[in-house]
Design a protein around this motif. Sequence first.
Motif, PDB file in Angstrom:
ATOM      1  N   ARG B  46     -18.907   3.558  -4.347  1.00  0.00           N
ATOM      2  CA  ARG B  46     -18.275   2.452  -3.087  1.00  0.00           C
ATOM      3  C   ARG B  46     -19.088   1.060  -3.422  1.00  0.00           C
ATOM      4  O   ARG B  46     -18.193   0.178  -3.078  1.00  0.00           O
ATOM      5  CB  ARG B  46     -17.658   3.445  -2.218  1.00  0.00           C
ATOM      6  CG  ARG B  46     -16.939   3.136  -1.490  1.00  0.00           C
ATOM      7  CD  ARG B  46     -16.726   4.170  -0.204  1.00  0.00           C
ATOM      8  NE  ARG B  46     -15.812   5.526  -0.313  1.00  0.00           N
ATOM      9  CZ  ARG B  46     -16.352   6.256   0.209  1.00  0.00           C
ATOM     10  NH1 ARG B  46     -16.347   6.918   1.170  1.00  0.00           N
ATOM     11  NH2 ARG B  46     -15.630   6.916   0.061  1.00  0.00           N
ATOM     12  N   GLU B  57     -11.880 -11.556  -4.631  1.00  0.00           N
ATOM     13  CA  GLU B  57     -11.159 -11.609  -2.937  1.00  0.00           C
ATOM     14  C   GLU B  57     -11.529 -13.669  -2.631  1.00  0.00           C
ATOM     15  O   GLU B  57     -10.915 -13.530  -2.505  1.00  0.00           O
ATOM     16  CB  GLU B  57     -11.650 -10.803  -1.939  1.00  0.00           C
ATOM     17  CG  GLU B  57     -10.469 -10.371  -0.557  1.00  0.00           C
ATOM     18  CD  GLU B  57      -9.585  -9.593  -0.744  1.00  0.00           C
ATOM     19  OE1 GLU B  57      -9.290  -8.727  -1.978  1.00  0.00           O
ATOM     20  OE2 GLU B  57      -8.988  -9.916  -0.302  1.00  0.00           O
TER      21      GLU B  57
ATOM     22  N   VAL C  27      -4.937   1.595  -9.191  1.00  0.00           N
ATOM     23  CA  VAL C  27      -5.846   2.113  -8.304  1.00  0.00           C
ATOM     24  C   VAL C  27      -5.514   3.858  -7.873  1.00  0.00           C
ATOM     25  O   VAL C  27      -6.355   4.849  -8.403  1.00  0.00           O
ATOM     26  CB  VAL C  27      -5.846   1.865  -6.831  1.00  0.00           C
ATOM     27  CG1 VAL C  27      -7.180   2.284  -6.206  1.00  0.00           C
ATOM     28  CG2 VAL C  27      -6.569   0.423  -6.755  1.00  0.00           C
ATOM     29  N   ASP C  44     -12.802  11.601  -0.048  1.00  0.00           N
ATOM     30  CA  ASP C  44     -13.718  10.845  -0.987  1.00  0.00           C
ATOM     31  C   ASP C  44     -13.021   9.570  -1.661  1.00  0.00           C
ATOM     32  O   ASP C  44     -13.278   8.819  -1.373  1.00  0.00           O
ATOM     33  CB  ASP C  44     -14.779  10.877  -1.246  1.00  0.00           C
ATOM     34  CG  ASP C  44     -15.804  11.674  -0.627  1.00  0.00           C
ATOM     35  OD1 ASP C  44     -16.028  11.378  -0.074  1.00  0.00           O
ATOM     36  OD2 ASP C  44     -16.807  12.627  -1.550  1.00  0.00           O
ATOM     37  N   ILE C  45     -11.761  10.548  -2.387  1.00  0.00           N
ATOM     38  CA  ILE C  45     -11.171   9.557  -2.921  1.00  0.00           C
ATOM     39  C   ILE C  45     -10.153   8.805  -2.790  1.00  0.00           C
ATOM     40  O   ILE C  45      -9.860   7.495  -2.709  1.00  0.00           O
ATOM     41  CB  ILE C  45     -10.727  10.555  -4.223  1.00  0.00           C
ATOM     42  CG1 ILE C  45     -11.113  11.104  -5.725  1.00  0.00           C
ATOM     43  CG2 ILE C  45      -9.354   9.614  -4.944  1.00  0.00           C
ATOM     44  CD1 ILE C  45     -10.411  12.681  -6.210  1.00  0.00           C
ATOM     45  N   THR C  47     -10.287   8.071   0.597  1.00  0.00           N
ATOM     46  CA  THR C  47     -10.805   6.636   1.345  1.00  0.00           C
ATOM     47  C   THR C  47     -11.303   5.365  -0.340  1.00  0.00           C
ATOM     48  O   THR C  47     -11.072   4.147   0.510  1.00  0.00           O
ATOM     49  CB  THR C  47     -12.434   7.021   1.688  1.00  0.00           C
ATOM     50  OG1 THR C  47     -12.394   7.931   2.733  1.00  0.00           O
ATOM     51  CG2 THR C  47     -12.490   5.651   2.401  1.00  0.00           C
ATOM     52  N   THR C  48     -12.184   5.478  -1.155  1.00  0.00           N
ATOM     53  CA  THR C  48     -12.190   4.608  -2.198  1.00  0.00           C
ATOM     54  C   THR C  48     -10.823   3.756  -2.196  1.00  0.00           C
ATOM     55  O   THR C  48     -10.858   2.765  -2.390  1.00  0.00           O
ATOM     56  CB  THR C  48     -12.290   5.627  -2.833  1.00  0.00           C
ATOM     57  OG1 THR C  48     -13.891   6.213  -3.097  1.00  0.00           O
ATOM     58  CG2 THR C  48     -12.765   4.660  -4.652  1.00  0.00           C
ATOM     59  N   ILE C  51      -9.787   1.512   0.565  1.00  0.00           N
ATOM     60  CA  ILE C  51     -10.413  -0.172   0.578  1.00  0.00           C
ATOM     61  C   ILE C  51      -9.311  -0.870  -0.413  1.00  0.00           C
ATOM     62  O   ILE C  51      -9.034  -1.844  -0.024  1.00  0.00           O
ATOM     63  CB  ILE C  51     -11.782   0.362   0.249  1.00  0.00           C
ATOM     64  CG1 ILE C  51     -12.551   1.778   1.808  1.00  0.00           C
ATOM     65  CG2 ILE C  51     -13.001  -0.641   0.210  1.00  0.00           C
ATOM     66  CD1 ILE C  51     -13.627   1.970   1.240  1.00  0.00           C
ATOM     67  N   ALA C  52      -9.614  -0.316  -1.267  1.00  0.00           N
ATOM     68  CA  ALA C  52      -9.383  -1.443  -3.188  1.00  0.00           C
ATOM     69  C   ALA C  52      -7.388  -1.080  -2.498  1.00  0.00           C
ATOM     70  O   ALA C  52      -7.615  -2.688  -2.830  1.00  0.00           O
ATOM     71  CB  ALA C  52      -9.355  -0.782  -3.803  1.00  0.00           C
ATOM     72  N   LEU C  55      -7.733  -4.336   0.501  1.00  0.00           N
ATOM     73  CA  LEU C  55      -8.128  -5.911  -0.332  1.00  0.00           C
ATOM     74  C   LEU C  55      -6.699  -6.350  -0.750  1.00  0.00           C
ATOM     75  O   LEU C  55      -6.824  -7.070  -0.815  1.00  0.00           O
ATOM     76  CB  LEU C  55      -9.523  -5.435  -0.746  1.00  0.00           C
ATOM     77  CG  LEU C  55     -10.895  -5.246  -0.151  1.00  0.00           C
ATOM     78  CD1 LEU C  55     -11.871  -5.064  -1.172  1.00  0.00           C
ATOM     79  CD2 LEU C  55     -11.025  -6.621   0.557  1.00  0.00           C
ATOM     80  N   ILE C  56      -6.367  -5.704  -1.732  1.00  0.00           N
ATOM     81  CA  ILE C  56      -4.938  -6.257  -2.490  1.00  0.00           C
ATOM     82  C   ILE C  56      -3.834  -6.379  -1.225  1.00  0.00           C
ATOM     83  O   ILE C  56      -3.403  -7.780  -1.607  1.00  0.00           O
ATOM     84  CB  ILE C  56      -4.605  -5.668  -3.975  1.00  0.00           C
ATOM     85  CG1 ILE C  56      -5.802  -5.030  -4.658  1.00  0.00           C
ATOM     86  CG2 ILE C  56      -3.395  -5.851  -4.619  1.00  0.00           C
ATOM     87  CD1 ILE C  56      -5.162  -3.373  -5.879  1.00  0.00           C
ATOM     88  N   GLY C  58      -3.947  -7.189   1.680  1.00  0.00           N
ATOM     89  CA  GLY C  58      -4.418  -8.593   2.200  1.00  0.00           C
ATOM     90  C   GLY C  58      -4.472  -9.901   1.724  1.00  0.00           C
ATOM     91  O   GLY C  58      -3.846 -10.827   1.958  1.00  0.00           O
TER      92      GLY C  58
END
Lengths: 73, 73, 73, 73, 73
Positions: B46, B57, C27, C44-45, C47-48, C51-52, C55-56, C58
Amino acid sequence: MEGLGFLGAGIGAGLAVIGAGLGIGNVAASAAEGVARQPEATADIRTTMIIAAALIEGVALFGEVICVLLALK
Amino acid sequence: MEGLGFLGAGIGAGLAVIGAGLGIGNVAASAAEGVARQPEATADIRTTMIIAAALIEGVALFGEVICVLLALK
Amino acid sequence: MEGLGFLGAGIGAGLAVIGAGLGIGNVAASAAEGVARQPEATADIRTTMIIAAALIEGVALFGEVICVLLALK
Amino acid sequence: MEGLGFLGAGIGAGLAVIGAGLGIGNVAASAAEGVARQPEATADIRTTMIIAAALIEGVALFGEVICVLLALK
Amino acid sequence: MEGLGFLGAGIGAGLAVIGAGLGIGNVAASAAEGVARQPEATADIRTTMIIAAALIEGVALFGEVICVLLALK
């Protein structure tokens, strides 16, 4: 026809992001897979990735600065 | 022909999103697969992903700001 | 030639959706496969992935706001 | 028609970033995979990557300088 | 219509970088993989890579010089 410079600034800024995205994305994808395969080599893999990403980032920011020059002209 | 700058702003904003999407998407896809294969390496994977995604970004937001400059001109 | 700004707003809004669709889709596809392979690593997967995707998202919303600015001008 | 030079500067700057991104990204992706497979060969792989990346970077910066010449004309 | 030469200079400079990036990137990616598989053959692989990269670099720089000629006209 000054407007053509503004058109070039917009298209160029977009193309530069595509280049940076494809390049850094490709590097980091392989880095993430490498870390998953060999977690003990994380530091080596990450350093390799950051060197390459910084080189791409440098060209991309150079290109963006050119587009800023065109946009503010 | 000031309108060409507005055209460039729109197309550039769109191209920048394509770049960010392809790049971050590629990184995160490999990261998700890596987490699935080695859940105990989640933190390393991560962190690697976030470093690369932040670089992409940064270029993408730079490009979007150029398009804002063109759109508000 | 103000109409060129409206043309840019339309094309840009569409390109931004292509970018976000390709990116978040890529993703989430890998995340879904990862969850199917390792159901115990779902948190875990996920959350990963989030996050990504954030970002996209945004960058994509930033691009759409630029297109709104062009459309309302 | 001086504006065409500004248009060329913007598009050229963007295309150069795409070239550098694809090239350096491709090299570094293989380098990251190689480091993951043979961590003891990190130095050799990284040197090979940096030689190639520097060659691509040289052409890309040359191209960007041409676009700066066009943008500042 | 002197402006068309400036447009050609910009686009040509960008396309030359794409060519050099794809070419050198492809060679060096395979070289990095080869070094990872046979670290004791590093010198041979690297020399082979540099010969090919230098040939691509030669054509790319020739193309860039033509674009400089167009840009400075």
